[in-house]
Design an enzyme around this catalytic site. Structure first.
Site, short mmCIF file in Angstrom:
data_model
loop_
_atom_site.label_atom_id
_atom_site.label_comp_id
_atom_site.label_asym_id
_atom_site.label_seq_id
_atom_site.Cartn_x
_atom_site.Cartn_y
_atom_site.Cartn_z
N HIS A 49 -4.75 -6.99 10.27
CA HIS A 49 -3.64 -6.82 9.35
C HIS A 49 -4.09 -6.15 8.05
O HIS A 49 -3.40 -5.29 7.51
CB HIS A 49 -3.01 -8.19 9.06
CG HIS A 49 -1.91 -8.17 8.08
ND1 HIS A 49 -2.03 -8.68 6.81
CD2 HIS A 49 -0.63 -7.69 8.16
CE1 HIS A 49 -0.90 -8.53 6.16
NE2 HIS A 49 -0.03 -7.93 6.94
N GLU A 52 -4.52 -2.48 8.66
CA GLU A 52 -3.20 -1.82 8.72
C GLU A 52 -2.68 -1.54 7.32
O GLU A 52 -2.14 -0.47 7.04
CB GLU A 52 -2.23 -2.70 9.50
CG GLU A 52 -0.78 -2.23 9.49
CD GLU A 52 0.17 -3.31 9.04
OE1 GLU A 52 0.93 -3.07 8.06
OE2 GLU A 52 0.17 -4.40 9.64
N HIS A 53 -2.87 -2.49 6.41
CA HIS A 53 -2.43 -2.31 5.02
C HIS A 53 -3.16 -1.16 4.34
O HIS A 53 -2.60 -0.45 3.52
CB HIS A 53 -2.67 -3.60 4.22
CG HIS A 53 -1.50 -4.52 4.19
ND1 HIS A 53 -0.82 -4.84 3.03
CD2 HIS A 53 -0.88 -5.20 5.18
CE1 HIS A 53 0.16 -5.68 3.31
NE2 HIS A 53 0.14 -5.93 4.61
N GLU A 122 -5.22 -4.26 -2.62
CA GLU A 122 -4.49 -4.66 -1.41
C GLU A 122 -4.83 -6.09 -1.02
O GLU A 122 -4.00 -6.79 -0.43
CB GLU A 122 -4.79 -3.70 -0.27
CG GLU A 122 -3.66 -3.56 0.74
CD GLU A 122 -2.35 -3.13 0.09
OE1 GLU A 122 -1.28 -3.54 0.59
OE2 GLU A 122 -2.39 -2.38 -0.92
N GLU A 129 1.40 -11.98 0.11
CA GLU A 129 2.16 -12.02 1.37
C GLU A 129 1.94 -13.34 2.09
O GLU A 129 2.87 -13.93 2.65
CB GLU A 129 1.75 -10.84 2.26
CG GLU A 129 2.56 -10.72 3.54
CD GLU A 129 2.15 -9.55 4.39
OE1 GLU A 129 2.74 -9.38 5.49
OE2 GLU A 129 1.25 -8.78 3.99
#
Length: 365
Positions: A49, A52-53, A122, A129
């Site tokens: 994940h 992907e970010h 990030e 998140e």
């Protein structure tokens, strides 16, 4: 009229697939990677994940702002998502701009800079998140369910990863993970919309020749657990998932289970909705779901109800499931079949839906 799918495999193993829909003005193009959270070691939980970010956060020749500006300049958009077994990067642009989409996809998937300052920023975004996820009980309850269903294995861990571990990931870990899992033979470049197959193949040869093959990797086997777990939090509702060992997507019973799920909890006329909400008023909504992987899967029921109603809710669900096998009617099946066909046909009016189906199915099947 059935629209043929065309597939070409490049010398490096990359598969290029198209579904040409010439009456559309747009085209959806994306890369489907056969690597996801299930491929992570416990010490890597959340890396798929995180990677992907980082994809749209700058490359060797584009800054993050330039990537965003290029898509805005052509009126297109891009996004990505991570699942247990796949990671997907996709775009939607006008038919004349497909080459720009492919160029950017190739750039972010082969030449991402993973700059230290972008990794740091990030990292904080993902931590937020995770916090948001933990503040959303109707999302979090599914994490608790999978932890119980697949204990001490990747399938039972959150795709987002734990905050402490994610906060420790380094730039080099992200680069090493990408090198390990992002190989040409584990990737599909797919497009649906107004684009010719030969044109996409030519773009793929031009932009993705640098990708290489790697030794085939097998995903760790699954082992179903099960049991009961209660988590106590100060909330207005009790969020409940009741689930059972299911089937893999290769299993011929997969489609039968999908139909059964819809009959039980797939709409306002479904058995559980009628019994739980319309007749008893135990919940605002209730639904069923089927999740399948390469070698396993599960069927489940989700609802939110009051603490005082929870015992009756569990008994009602169990009772409806028990009665279903002996009392499902031809009328229910016909209604469910129509729902499935309608959903499939409606999805074909979207290039985004078409290309996602194309990419996923090539990896899965």
């Amino acid at each position: 009229m059935a629209i043929p799918v065309k597939i070409t495999t490049l010398d490096n193993g990359l598969r290029v697939a198209t579904k040409t829909l010439p009456w559309f003005e747009s085209v959806s193009v994306g890369m489907w990677v056969h690597a996801g959270a299930r491929d992570e070691e416990e010490s890597e939980n959340g890396l798929s994940h995180f990677l992907e970010h980082m994809a749209f956060k700058g490359t060797e020749r584009r800054t993050a702002l330039q990537i965003a500006e290029e898509f805005d300049a052509i009126g297109g958009h891009s996004n990505a998502y991570t699942s247990m077994e796949q990671t997907v990067y996709y775009t939607k642009v006008l038919k004349t701009d497909a080459w720009i989409a492919v160029d950017i996809l190739a750039d972010i998937l082969q030449h991402s800079a993973h700059a230290e300052e972008e990794v740091a920023k990030e990292r904080q975004v993902i931590v937020q998140e995770i916090a948001m996820h933990h503040d959303t009980p109707d999302d979090l309850v599914f994490d608790y369910f999978t932890m119980l269903a697949y204990p001490n294995q990747a399938l039972g861990r959150s795709i987002l990863g734990p905050e402490k571990l994610v906060s420790s990931f380094t730039r080099q870990q992200i680069i090493d993970y990408q090198k390990k899992h992002y190989s040409a033979d584990r990737m599909v470049l797919a497009a649906a919309g107004n684009i010719e197959h030969e044109a996409l193949v030519a773009l793929a040869k031009e932009h993705f020749s640098g990708l290489t093959r790697k030794q085939a990797q097998t995903k760790p086997p699954s082992a179903w657990g099960g049991g009961v777990k209660l988590y106590d939090r100060e909330l207005e509702q009790l969020h409940l998932v009741l689930g059972y060992d299911g089937v893999a997507y290769h299993d011929p019973r997969y489609y039968t289970l999908q139909m059964a799920s819809t009959m039980l909890g797939g709409g306002m006329s479904s058995r559980l909705f009628q019994e739980v909400r319309e007749k008893r008023g135990l919940a605002y909504s209730i639904s069923t779901f089927v999740t399948s992987y390469a070698d396993t899967g599960f069927f489940g029921v989700y609802t939110g109800t009051g603490e005082k109603e929870s015992a009756e809710m569990v008994n009602v669900i169990r009772g409806e499931l028990a009665r279903f096998a002996a009392s499902a009617t031809d009328e229910e099946l016909a209604r469910t079949r129509t729902q499935a066909i309608s959903s499939l046909r409606m999805s074909r009016e979207s290039t985004s839906s078409e290309v996602d189906t194309l990419g996923r199915h090539l990896l899965n099947y």
